[in-house]
Design a protein around this motif. Structure first.
Motif, PDB file in Angstrom:
ATOM      1  N   ASN A 253      -9.017  17.813 -39.767  1.00  8.51           N
ATOM      2  CA  ASN A 253      -8.329  18.614 -38.756  1.00  8.51           C
ATOM      3  C   ASN A 253      -6.878  18.153 -38.660  1.00  8.51           C
ATOM      4  OD1 ASN A 253      -7.862  20.386 -36.622  1.00  8.51           O
ATOM      5  ND2 ASN A 253      -8.458  18.862 -35.097  1.00  8.51           N
ATOM      6  N   TYR A 254      -5.966  18.888 -39.300  1.00  3.10           N
ATOM      7  CA  TYR A 254      -4.554  18.508 -39.317  1.00  3.10           C
ATOM      8  C   TYR A 254      -3.891  18.894 -37.999  1.00  3.10           C
ATOM      9  CZ  TYR A 254      -5.045  17.590 -44.303  1.00  3.10           C
ATOM     10  OH  TYR A 254      -5.429  17.088 -45.513  1.00  3.10           O
ATOM     11  N   ILE A 255      -3.266  17.903 -37.355  1.00  2.68           N
ATOM     12  CA  ILE A 255      -2.583  18.139 -36.083  1.00  2.68           C
ATOM     13  C   ILE A 255      -1.156  17.586 -36.159  1.00  2.68           C
ATOM     14  CG2 ILE A 255      -4.725  18.137 -34.747  1.00  2.68           C
ATOM     15  CD1 ILE A 255      -4.100  15.258 -33.914  1.00  2.68           C
ATOM     16  N   LYS A 256      -0.338  17.968 -35.192  1.00  5.27           N
ATOM     17  CA  LYS A 256       1.072  17.544 -35.191  1.00  5.27           C
ATOM     18  C   LYS A 256       1.357  16.486 -34.132  1.00  5.27           C
ATOM     19  CE  LYS A 256       1.871  20.832 -38.177  1.00  5.27           C
ATOM     20  NZ  LYS A 256       1.845  20.488 -39.594  1.00  5.27           N
ATOM     21  N   ASN A 257       0.328  15.919 -33.567  1.00 10.57           N
ATOM     22  CA  ASN A 257       0.549  14.932 -32.513  1.00 10.57           C
ATOM     23  C   ASN A 257      -0.486  13.811 -32.621  1.00 10.57           C
ATOM     24  OD1 ASN A 257      -1.790  16.204 -31.602  1.00 10.57           O
ATOM     25  ND2 ASN A 257      -0.712  17.410 -30.073  1.00 10.57           N
ATOM     26  N   THR A 258      -0.473  12.924 -31.654  1.00 11.35           N
ATOM     27  CA  THR A 258      -1.424  11.817 -31.617  1.00 11.35           C
ATOM     28  C   THR A 258      -2.177  11.890 -30.299  1.00 11.35           C
ATOM     29  OG1 THR A 258       0.317  10.409 -30.712  1.00 11.35           O
ATOM     30  CG2 THR A 258      -0.014  10.333 -33.087  1.00 11.35           C
ATOM     31  N   PRO A 259      -3.343  11.252 -30.173  1.00 14.00           N
ATOM     32  CA  PRO A 259      -3.951  10.320 -31.133  1.00 14.00           C
ATOM     33  C   PRO A 259      -4.594  11.036 -32.322  1.00 14.00           C
ATOM     34  CG  PRO A 259      -5.376  10.593 -29.226  1.00 14.00           C
ATOM     35  CD  PRO A 259      -4.120  11.370 -28.927  1.00 14.00           C
TER      36      PRO A 259
ATOM     37  N   GLU B  59      -0.963  19.457 -46.391  1.00 12.18           N
ATOM     38  CA  GLU B  59      -2.141  20.092 -45.777  1.00 12.18           C
ATOM     39  C   GLU B  59      -2.829  21.028 -46.770  1.00 12.18           C
ATOM     40  OE1 GLU B  59      -1.732  21.838 -41.915  1.00 12.18           O
ATOM     41  OE2 GLU B  59      -0.223  20.362 -41.305  1.00 12.18           O
ATOM     42  N   HIS B  60      -2.037  21.818 -47.489  1.00 14.67           N
ATOM     43  CA  HIS B  60      -2.604  22.755 -48.466  1.00 14.67           C
ATOM     44  C   HIS B  60      -3.222  22.019 -49.652  1.00 14.67           C
ATOM     45  CE1 HIS B  60      -1.410  26.320 -46.400  1.00 14.67           C
ATOM     46  NE2 HIS B  60      -0.108  26.057 -46.480  1.00 14.67           N
TER      47      HIS B  60
ATOM     48  N   VAL C   5      -6.079  14.307 -38.168  1.00 17.63           N
ATOM     49  CA  VAL C   5      -5.072  13.662 -39.006  1.00 17.63           C
ATOM     50  C   VAL C   5      -3.697  14.152 -38.571  1.00 17.63           C
ATOM     51  CG1 VAL C   5      -4.241  13.329 -41.347  1.00 17.63           C
ATOM     52  CG2 VAL C   5      -6.669  13.679 -40.949  1.00 17.63           C
ATOM     53  N   CYS C   6      -2.807  13.234 -38.259  1.00 20.79           N
ATOM     54  CA  CYS C   6      -1.437  13.606 -37.900  1.00 20.79           C
ATOM     55  C   CYS C   6      -0.647  13.823 -39.186  1.00 20.79           C
ATOM     56  CB  CYS C   6      -0.805  12.502 -37.054  1.00 20.79           C
ATOM     57  SG  CYS C   6       0.881  12.883 -36.527  1.00 20.79           S
TER      58      CYS C   6
ATOM     59  N   ASP D 187      -2.191   3.881 -36.093  1.00 23.69           N
ATOM     60  CA  ASP D 187      -2.137   2.558 -36.723  1.00 23.69           C
ATOM     61  C   ASP D 187      -2.412   2.619 -38.220  1.00 23.69           C
ATOM     62  OD1 ASP D 187      -1.570   1.313 -34.308  1.00 23.69           O
ATOM     63  OD2 ASP D 187      -3.679   0.907 -33.870  1.00 23.69           O
ATOM     64  N   ASN D 188      -3.069   3.686 -38.664  1.00 24.46           N
ATOM     65  CA  ASN D 188      -3.412   3.849 -40.080  1.00 24.46           C
ATOM     66  C   ASN D 188      -2.501   4.885 -40.737  1.00 24.46           C
ATOM     67  OD1 ASN D 188      -5.884   2.144 -39.946  1.00 24.46           O
ATOM     68  ND2 ASN D 188      -6.585   3.770 -38.578  1.00 24.46           N
ATOM     69  N   PHE D 189      -1.933   4.510 -41.890  1.00 25.60           N
ATOM     70  CA  PHE D 189      -1.062   5.402 -42.656  1.00 25.60           C
ATOM     71  C   PHE D 189      -1.654   5.620 -44.047  1.00 25.60           C
ATOM     72  CE2 PHE D 189       3.557   5.468 -40.991  1.00 25.60           C
ATOM     73  CZ  PHE D 189       3.154   5.430 -39.669  1.00 25.60           C
ATOM     74  N   VAL D 190      -1.557   6.858 -44.551  1.00 27.11           N
ATOM     75  CA  VAL D 190      -1.804   7.136 -45.967  1.00 27.11           C
ATOM     76  C   VAL D 190      -0.531   7.807 -46.477  1.00 27.11           C
ATOM     77  CG1 VAL D 190      -3.185   8.366 -47.671  1.00 27.11           C
ATOM     78  CG2 VAL D 190      -4.295   7.418 -45.638  1.00 27.11           C
ATOM     79  N   ILE D 191       0.124   7.174 -47.451  1.00 26.82           N
ATOM     80  CA  ILE D 191       1.389   7.672 -47.987  1.00 26.82           C
ATOM     81  C   ILE D 191       1.197   8.066 -49.441  1.00 26.82           C
ATOM     82  CG2 ILE D 191       3.791   7.095 -48.528  1.00 26.82           C
ATOM     83  CD1 ILE D 191       3.334   7.225 -45.534  1.00 26.82           C
ATOM     84  N   LEU D 192       1.663   9.270 -49.785  1.00 24.08           N
ATOM     85  CA  LEU D 192       1.633   9.744 -51.170  1.00 24.08           C
ATOM     86  C   LEU D 192       3.035   9.602 -51.756  1.00 24.08           C
ATOM     87  CD1 LEU D 192       0.226  11.226 -53.541  1.00 24.08           C
ATOM     88  CD2 LEU D 192       0.894  13.376 -52.455  1.00 24.08           C
ATOM     89  N   ALA D 193       3.145   8.894 -52.889  1.00 26.15           N
ATOM     90  CA  ALA D 193       4.440   8.697 -53.535  1.00 26.15           C
ATOM     91  C   ALA D 193       4.260   8.731 -55.046  1.00 26.15           C
ATOM     92  CB  ALA D 193       5.045   7.365 -53.101  1.00 26.15           C
ATOM     93  N   ALA D 194       5.385   8.758 -55.759  1.00 28.68           N
ATOM     94  CA  ALA D 194       5.360   8.782 -57.218  1.00 28.68           C
ATOM     95  C   ALA D 194       6.196   7.619 -57.753  1.00 28.68           C
ATOM     96  CB  ALA D 194       5.917  10.108 -57.732  1.00 28.68           C
TER      97      ALA D 194
END
Length: 203
Positions: A96-102, A87-88, A79-80, A137-144
């Motif tokens: 597996n949190y990473i800072k790059n792609t793919p 992450e926490h 997961v980018c 290509d896939n996004f998950v966004i957390l918002a309020a």
């Protein structure tokens, strides 16, 4: 009662017929009805092809996130994500949190939710210096719900007020959430994303 709660409650057929009759009776030359900000965002966001999961509590956010992972088979995948707090908060999902792609998907928060376009305003706070096209290509966004604003100018004003010492760079709006069937000059340079919005009620 929140608009989102009202919209997710069952509406009677007679109410629906009354609305349809009213909209059919209006002339196309009459000014548009000004919808509340939350209703306008939801309508435009869905029209853009976005998928959102409305959550009443933090527990429901975690449960909805779990359902997204299950639906897409994203467990134990890369997961980018550039946000340590995310992450926490979502550390119990064997990702597996990473800072790059793919990566299987990009996970982030946002600056604001723009009602009049159904778009999501982001900046270097979420993207760092990455272009949208460089992300999965896939996004998950957390918002309020407190991040809902009527227009992009209101969102930009909010960013300026919250970051008086250093305004973030790479400010952009994401608003294409489904594949473009035909490319035209209006969509040139835009990047379509399969986007899930986890929307937490905080008002």
């Amino acid at each position: 009662m929140s608009l989102f709660r009202r919209l997710f409650s069952l509406k009677s057929k007679s109410d629906q017929k009354n609305k349809e009759t009213l909209s059919n009776d209006r002339s196309k030359y009459m000014p548009e009805i000004n919808l509340p900000v939350d209703e306008s965002f939801m309508m435009n966001f869905k029209r853009n092809g976005g998928k959102f999961l409305y959550c009443d509590s933090e527990e429901e956010v975690l449960d909805s996130f779990d359902k997204i992972l299950l639906e897409n088979d994203w467990y134990e995948k890369d997961v980018c994500c550039f946000d340590i707090a995310l992450e926490h908060k979502f550390s119990g999902y064997n990702l597996n949190y990473i800072k790059n792609t793919p990566a299987s998907f990009f996970f982030a928060t946002c600056e604001y939710l723009i009602a009049d376009s159904g778009g999501i305003l982001v900046s270097s706070n979420q993207l760092r210096e990455k272009k949208i096209t460089e992300l999965p290509d896939n996004f998950v966004i957390l918002a309020a719900t407190s991040q809902l604003v009527s227009s992009i100018s209101e969102g930009l004003k909010g960013i300026k007020e919250q970051n008086k010492n250093a305004i973030p760079s790479n400010i952009t709006t994401i608003k294409n959430f489904e594949p473009q069937k035909e490319k035209d000059f209006l969509s040139y340079g835009s990047s379509s994303k399969n986007l899930y919005l986890l929307l937490l009620e905080d008002l």
